[in-house]
Design a protein around this motif. Structure first.
Motif, mmCIF file in Angstrom:
data_model
loop_
_atom_site.group_PDB
_atom_site.id
_atom_site.type_symbol
_atom_site.label_atom_id
_atom_site.label_comp_id
_atom_site.label_asym_id
_atom_site.label_seq_id
_atom_site.Cartn_x
_atom_site.Cartn_y
_atom_site.Cartn_z
ATOM 1 N N MET A 146 0.821 -1.206 0.000
ATOM 2 C CA MET A 146 0.000 0.000 0.000
ATOM 3 C C MET A 146 0.856 1.257 0.000
ATOM 4 O O MET A 146 0.522 2.247 -0.669
ATOM 5 C CB MET A 146 -0.938 -0.001 1.203
ATOM 6 N N ASP A 147 1.965 1.236 0.738
ATOM 7 C CA ASP A 147 2.898 2.372 0.693
ATOM 8 C C ASP A 147 3.335 2.642 -0.742
ATOM 9 O O ASP A 147 3.360 3.795 -1.201
ATOM 10 C CB ASP A 147 4.138 2.088 1.538
ATOM 11 N N ILE A 148 3.684 1.590 -1.447
ATOM 12 C CA ILE A 148 4.156 1.738 -2.821
ATOM 13 C C ILE A 148 3.060 2.313 -3.705
ATOM 14 O O ILE A 148 3.298 3.239 -4.497
ATOM 15 C CB ILE A 148 4.655 0.376 -3.368
ATOM 16 N N LEU A 149 1.857 1.797 -3.574
ATOM 17 C CA LEU A 149 0.753 2.303 -4.399
ATOM 18 C C LEU A 149 0.472 3.776 -4.122
ATOM 19 O O LEU A 149 0.182 4.544 -5.043
ATOM 20 C CB LEU A 149 -0.510 1.473 -4.148
ATOM 21 N N GLN A 150 0.573 4.167 -2.865
ATOM 22 C CA GLN A 150 0.312 5.566 -2.524
ATOM 23 C C GLN A 150 1.459 6.482 -2.956
ATOM 24 O O GLN A 150 1.221 7.598 -3.437
ATOM 25 C CB GLN A 150 0.069 5.694 -1.026
ATOM 26 N N GLN A 151 2.676 6.010 -2.779
ATOM 27 C CA GLN A 151 3.838 6.851 -3.040
ATOM 28 C C GLN A 151 4.200 6.947 -4.514
ATOM 29 O O GLN A 151 4.789 7.935 -4.953
ATOM 30 C CB GLN A 151 5.043 6.335 -2.251
ATOM 31 N N GLU A 152 3.839 5.935 -5.296
ATOM 32 C CA GLU A 152 4.276 5.886 -6.684
ATOM 33 C C GLU A 152 3.138 6.112 -7.677
ATOM 34 O O GLU A 152 3.227 5.715 -8.843
ATOM 35 C CB GLU A 152 4.997 4.562 -6.952
ATOM 36 N N THR A 153 2.063 6.741 -7.204
ATOM 37 C CA THR A 153 0.966 7.147 -8.090
ATOM 38 C C THR A 153 0.657 8.610 -7.858
ATOM 39 O O THR A 153 0.907 9.162 -6.781
ATOM 40 C CB THR A 153 -0.307 6.312 -7.843
ATOM 41 N N ASP A 154 0.105 9.239 -8.876
ATOM 42 C CA ASP A 154 -0.247 10.650 -8.825
ATOM 43 C C ASP A 154 -1.574 10.810 -8.081
ATOM 44 O O ASP A 154 -2.599 10.262 -8.511
ATOM 45 C CB ASP A 154 -0.372 11.180 -10.259
ATOM 46 N N PRO A 155 -1.607 11.557 -6.970
ATOM 47 C CA PRO A 155 -2.854 11.745 -6.231
ATOM 48 C C PRO A 155 -3.989 12.324 -7.069
ATOM 49 O O PRO A 155 -5.161 12.133 -6.741
ATOM 50 C CB PRO A 155 -2.456 12.715 -5.113
ATOM 51 N N ALA A 156 -3.642 13.006 -8.145
ATOM 52 C CA ALA A 156 -4.666 13.626 -8.974
ATOM 53 C C ALA A 156 -5.434 12.613 -9.810
ATOM 54 O O ALA A 156 -6.555 12.888 -10.250
ATOM 55 C CB ALA A 156 -4.038 14.678 -9.889
ATOM 56 N N VAL A 157 -4.840 11.434 -10.023
ATOM 57 C CA VAL A 157 -5.495 10.473 -10.919
ATOM 58 C C VAL A 157 -5.744 9.102 -10.297
ATOM 59 O O VAL A 157 -6.530 8.323 -10.833
ATOM 60 C CB VAL A 157 -4.699 10.296 -12.232
ATOM 61 N N VAL A 158 -5.101 8.789 -9.184
ATOM 62 C CA VAL A 158 -5.324 7.506 -8.519
ATOM 63 C C VAL A 158 -5.822 7.757 -7.103
ATOM 64 O O VAL A 158 -5.109 8.315 -6.263
ATOM 65 C CB VAL A 158 -4.038 6.650 -8.471
ATOM 66 N N GLY A 159 -7.056 7.362 -6.864
ATOM 67 C CA GLY A 159 -7.642 7.459 -5.539
ATOM 68 C C GLY A 159 -7.732 6.103 -4.882
ATOM 69 O O GLY A 159 -7.399 5.070 -5.475
ATOM 70 N N PHE A 160 -8.187 6.097 -3.631
ATOM 71 C CA PHE A 160 -8.297 4.858 -2.874
ATOM 72 C C PHE A 160 -9.689 4.721 -2.276
ATOM 73 O O PHE A 160 -10.370 5.707 -2.006
ATOM 74 C CB PHE A 160 -7.228 4.802 -1.779
ATOM 75 N N GLU A 161 -10.080 3.467 -2.100
ATOM 76 C CA GLU A 161 -11.357 3.103 -1.497
ATOM 77 C C GLU A 161 -11.020 2.135 -0.366
ATOM 78 O O GLU A 161 -11.092 0.915 -0.519
ATOM 79 C CB GLU A 161 -12.253 2.447 -2.553
ATOM 80 N N LEU A 162 -10.590 2.687 0.764
ATOM 81 C CA LEU A 162 -10.139 1.829 1.848
ATOM 82 C C LEU A 162 -11.298 1.003 2.395
ATOM 83 O O LEU A 162 -12.425 1.471 2.528
ATOM 84 C CB LEU A 162 -9.533 2.670 2.974
ATOM 85 N N ASP A 163 -10.972 -0.240 2.734
ATOM 86 C CA ASP A 163 -11.922 -1.167 3.344
ATOM 87 C C ASP A 163 -11.502 -1.335 4.804
ATOM 88 O O ASP A 163 -10.424 -1.864 5.099
ATOM 89 C CB ASP A 163 -11.870 -2.502 2.601
ATOM 90 N N THR A 164 -12.355 -0.887 5.727
ATOM 91 C CA THR A 164 -11.958 -0.822 7.129
ATOM 92 C C THR A 164 -11.627 -2.199 7.711
ATOM 93 O O THR A 164 -10.700 -2.324 8.515
ATOM 94 C CB THR A 164 -13.062 -0.162 7.966
ATOM 95 N N TYR A 165 -12.364 -3.212 7.305
ATOM 96 C CA TYR A 165 -12.104 -4.576 7.790
ATOM 97 C C TYR A 165 -10.725 -5.041 7.348
ATOM 98 O O TYR A 165 -9.912 -5.497 8.161
ATOM 99 C CB TYR A 165 -13.186 -5.519 7.260
ATOM 100 N N TRP A 166 -10.453 -4.947 6.052
ATOM 101 C CA TRP A 166 -9.207 -5.489 5.526
ATOM 102 C C TRP A 166 -7.998 -4.669 5.971
ATOM 103 O O TRP A 166 -6.891 -5.215 6.143
ATOM 104 C CB TRP A 166 -9.267 -5.599 4.013
ATOM 105 N N VAL A 167 -8.175 -3.365 6.165
ATOM 106 C CA VAL A 167 -7.082 -2.563 6.708
ATOM 107 C C VAL A 167 -6.696 -3.089 8.092
ATOM 108 O O VAL A 167 -5.513 -3.281 8.404
ATOM 109 C CB VAL A 167 -7.476 -1.076 6.786
ATOM 110 N N HIS A 168 -7.713 -3.332 8.922
ATOM 111 C CA HIS A 168 -7.461 -3.841 10.270
ATOM 112 C C HIS A 168 -6.792 -5.209 10.226
ATOM 113 O O HIS A 168 -5.828 -5.467 10.965
ATOM 114 C CB HIS A 168 -8.780 -3.921 11.043
ATOM 115 N N VAL A 169 -7.273 -6.107 9.359
ATOM 116 C CA VAL A 169 -6.668 -7.431 9.238
ATOM 117 C C VAL A 169 -5.216 -7.317 8.780
ATOM 118 O O VAL A 169 -4.365 -8.124 9.164
ATOM 119 C CB VAL A 169 -7.479 -8.315 8.262
ATOM 120 N N GLY A 170 -4.922 -6.289 7.987
ATOM 121 C CA GLY A 170 -3.558 -6.059 7.530
ATOM 122 C C GLY A 170 -2.639 -5.511 8.602
ATOM 123 O O GLY A 170 -1.440 -5.303 8.357
ATOM 124 N N GLY A 171 -3.191 -5.264 9.812
ATOM 125 C CA GLY A 171 -2.362 -4.827 10.926
ATOM 126 C C GLY A 171 -2.224 -3.331 11.069
ATOM 127 O O GLY A 171 -1.328 -2.855 11.775
#
Length: 253
Positions: A146-171
């Motif tokens: 996820m760090d890579i996806l956030q850091q290596e994409t342009d915020p103007a064209v790539v957004g995120f749809e976080l899933d609260t359950y899976w974020v928590h499972v990911g630690g």
């Protein structure tokens, strides 16, 4: 968050959306619960025009979708046309290919593809959003996927749809994850987590262990537009599960 921007992810009801007749009855039930919007995902092979007709008849807006990577790469024009027909700005991808999940290079390669797709969609006034699971939080030389996806994409064209359950499972604390995508998340997936017989299971909002008061407040702070209720698996009738989640969300209005 208010009632008008709480939506249902139709993947939750995928077994009840296989045909036009199924979808018609399902959308009526969703509206009767009190929801005013849906995210289209997991439905049967139903013509986009019919989906629009049935959603309009039920008084439901289409706020977002999940489409396949092939649809974005091979059927781009048709995908754009469908979203324009539905007056739906958010074009979601539910996951990245298996082959991109096992290395930093895989995530970097996908980030490049996502950026290209996002730029093309932006030219049509549409917004690409990426939906996570838990595997994006595996680390590669100190950085998560996820760090890579956030850091290596342009915020103007790539957004995120976080899933609260899976974020928590990911630690990761969902509140922290939400703040990390400030300015990049117009749609969030709300999903609770419960422990039953030593196992983690999906739960209705407010029936599990996630801190939804803090989660909703964080979403407000970063300007989330759509709050989408999703439950991958339900241990009761899924319409009842969606009713419980909707009722419990009222305390945060």
């Amino acid at each position: 968050m208010n009632i008008s921007n709480i939506a249902v992810q139709l993947y939750t009801l995928r077994e009840y959306c296989k045909t036009e007749a199924d979808l018609e009855q399902t959308l009526k039930k969703v509206a009767n619960i009190g929801y005013q919007a849906i995210q289209v995902s997991g439905i049967g092979p139903i013509a986009p025009e019919k989906v629009k007709e049935l959603a309009d008849a039920a008084g439901l807006r289409i706020c977002a979708t999940h489409v396949s990577l092939d649809a974005l790469l091979q059927d781009f024009d048709q995908t754009v046309q469908k979203h324009k027909l539905w007056n739906c700005r958010y074009v979601g991808l539910g996951s990245l290919p298996d082959e991109n999940r096992t290395s930093a290079e895989g995530y970097t390669s996908f980030a490049r593809i996502a950026g290209e797709i996002g730029q093309r969609l932006k030219e049509h006034d549409l917004q690409f959003i990426y939906h996570n699971h838990q595997f994006e939080y595996q680390k590669f030389e100190g950085r998560t996927g996820m760090d890579i996806l956030q850091q290596e994409t342009d915020p103007a064209v790539v957004g995120f749809e976080l899933d609260t359950y899976w974020v928590h499972v990911g630690g990761v604390n969902p509140v922290d994850a939400i703040h990390q995508v400030k300015g990049r998340m117009g749609v969030v997936h709300l999903k609770d987590l419960e422990i039953v017989n030593y196992e983690q299971v999906f739960a209705e909002i407010g029936e599990g262990n996630l801190n939804f008061k803090a989660i909703i407040e964080a979403c407000r702070e970063i300007g989330v537009e759509w709050y989408v209720v999703e439950q991958d698996e339900c241990r009761r009738d899924p319409f009842e599960s969606l009713s419980i989640s909707f009722r419990n969300l009222q305390q945060f209005l």
